[in-house]
Design a protein around this motif. Sequence first.
Motif, PDB file in Angstrom:
ATOM      1  N   PRO A   1       0.780  -1.397  -0.037  1.00 30.55           N
ATOM      2  CA  PRO A   1       0.145  -0.232   0.103  1.00 30.55           C
ATOM      3  C   PRO A   1       0.751   1.282   0.053  1.00 30.55           C
TER       4      PRO A   1
ATOM      5  N   TYR B   1      -6.488   0.378  -4.924  1.00 33.41           N
ATOM      6  CA  TYR B   1      -6.065   0.136  -3.319  1.00 33.41           C
ATOM      7  C   TYR B   1      -6.674  -1.265  -2.988  1.00 33.41           C
ATOM      8  N   GLN B   2      -8.158  -1.721  -3.144  1.00 30.48           N
ATOM      9  CA  GLN B   2      -8.357  -2.916  -2.831  1.00 30.48           C
ATOM     10  C   GLN B   2      -7.424  -4.033  -3.276  1.00 30.48           C
TER      11      GLN B   2
ATOM     12  N   ALA C   1      -4.432  -4.451  -1.444  1.00 32.94           N
ATOM     13  CA  ALA C   1      -4.858  -5.115  -0.285  1.00 32.94           C
ATOM     14  C   ALA C   1      -4.683  -6.287  -0.205  1.00 32.94           C
TER      15      ALA C   1
ATOM     16  N   SER D   1      -1.294  -7.510   0.774  1.00 35.47           N
ATOM     17  CA  SER D   1      -1.301  -7.555   2.140  1.00 35.47           C
ATOM     18  C   SER D   1      -1.861  -8.521   2.807  1.00 35.47           C
ATOM     19  N   ILE D   2      -3.276  -9.234   2.503  1.00 38.72           N
ATOM     20  CA  ILE D   2      -3.920 -10.235   3.045  1.00 38.72           C
ATOM     21  C   ILE D   2      -2.895 -11.327   2.824  1.00 38.72           C
TER      22      ILE D   2
END
Length: 518
Positions: free
Chosen positions: A174, A340-341, A344, A347-348
């Motif tokens: 991000p 941005y999703q 993410a 990141s998950i």
Amino acid sequence: MWQINMDSPVMAQKARVVVAPAAAPDGGYARFILLSCFLVFGLTYGVIKVFGVFYVEIHRHFEATATGTSWITSIAVATLHFLAPLASVLSARYSHRSVVIMGGLMCGIGVVFGSFARNLSELYLTVGFLNGFGYAMTWPTTVTMLGLYFEKRRPVANALASSGECVLTFVLTPLFQLLIDSYSWRGALLILGGLQLNLCVCGMLLRPLKATRYVICEVKAGEEGLSQELLPKDDSEQSKPSFLDAEELRVSDGSDHGTIKAFLEDPEEIPNSTMKIQDSNNRTKRAELRTKILRYIDYTLITNAKFMVYSMFGVFAALGFFAPGLFLIPYARSKGIEEYQAAALMSISAVLDLFGRVFFGWLANLRLVEMVLQLTATMLLLGTVLLLCPLASSYLELAAFSAAYGLMYGAAVAIHITMLAEIVGVNRLGSALGFFLLIRSSGGLLGPPIAGFFIDKMSDYGSGFLMAGASLIVSALFLILLHQMNRRGQGSSTNNHHTHTDNMGQSVRAEAEELNMT
């Protein structure tokens, strides 16, 4: 202290010393080595995963194909693998610390120059080759150092160190999406280059592991014999990897004295004596040359059948390891997910990746099941998850896929280097890791472009995940073969033990029968 007495009046001219291998402390300064390796994982493989954010912007900026853009990552990965043996040689010749510092400088310079690239070819040279060269100098060297500092807790140490890749992926994905929106992809690359200079700091933390070298400190020659006293001496350079546990102590007699003695006893024998001495000297020189070469790189590993089978596993695993991380964000964007999703999702994946590395590394440390069986099951599950990826289309489905992929990926990465140490032994880990990465380089080079080729042909990013999943399932077949080889080896060892025991029993019974007869 050792005393070596020789019943000969000949004075020794040359001697070899016994080198005691350093014991892994599993604590103390080993924690700083673990911290260094943690950061190196994040600033190398973590950055490779983060590059999926840059992929979309570079793809748009240069209006290139998926195959052409993916070559940036594949060149970096392949260079890392292909030049890993060079890192092993340089570490043995100089030191782990200096090699990692040099690699950190190359990474920083390569990415900074890449921010000024005018076409894809310049990105191939800078972010691809030069940056990958720096990775080759830093990652294998630090992992080798970690293996020297840990023995009992090696699986856990490798798992914790590799978790640096997850933590920095979680943080940087991000962050760099924000930097790209604020400063464009060129400005974000410039900042990334400065960040990778911290690899030099990681190199400074690599303190050599002290060992004991026994050197000849006193030589006494008398009429009755020769006495040599060996005293222990600390040698910090023994952290350099070598497959030899110890060098044999060898003392060569004086060639001049032997020649004169032979001449006095029988003048006609002097040519034969001279030839024998020359042959002995030639053999000694060849043995010394072989020892020097093996100290830098253990080429005998190519005759190790188990190592070669494991290397073939590495080739097919590399075909599928790096493509999903590169194409996950573009795949999500193609399904209409907001940027941005989409970021993410990485990141998950990184959070579950971290949990997988720590948990399955701890599980491997318990030795409840054979490590090769644990790795085989992990690779089969990871390949299955990737084959199911094209079925996901909504954000929740992609998030579930990212979590499953991260968990299985972390489980595989946590133990695959530890598995290499189990196959060849820790004393050969430096050379083995270099050769393993060299052989695996073909998979790292071709994986993303092959996936990109299918994406271009099918006009669907999901086809890239299908290719990666199939490659990982094929890699598991080589692990099954390795397991069978291990079982055969254990069976033959058991049979030899029983045969030796039976022979001992038969000889005892024969002696007893002879006693009874007498």
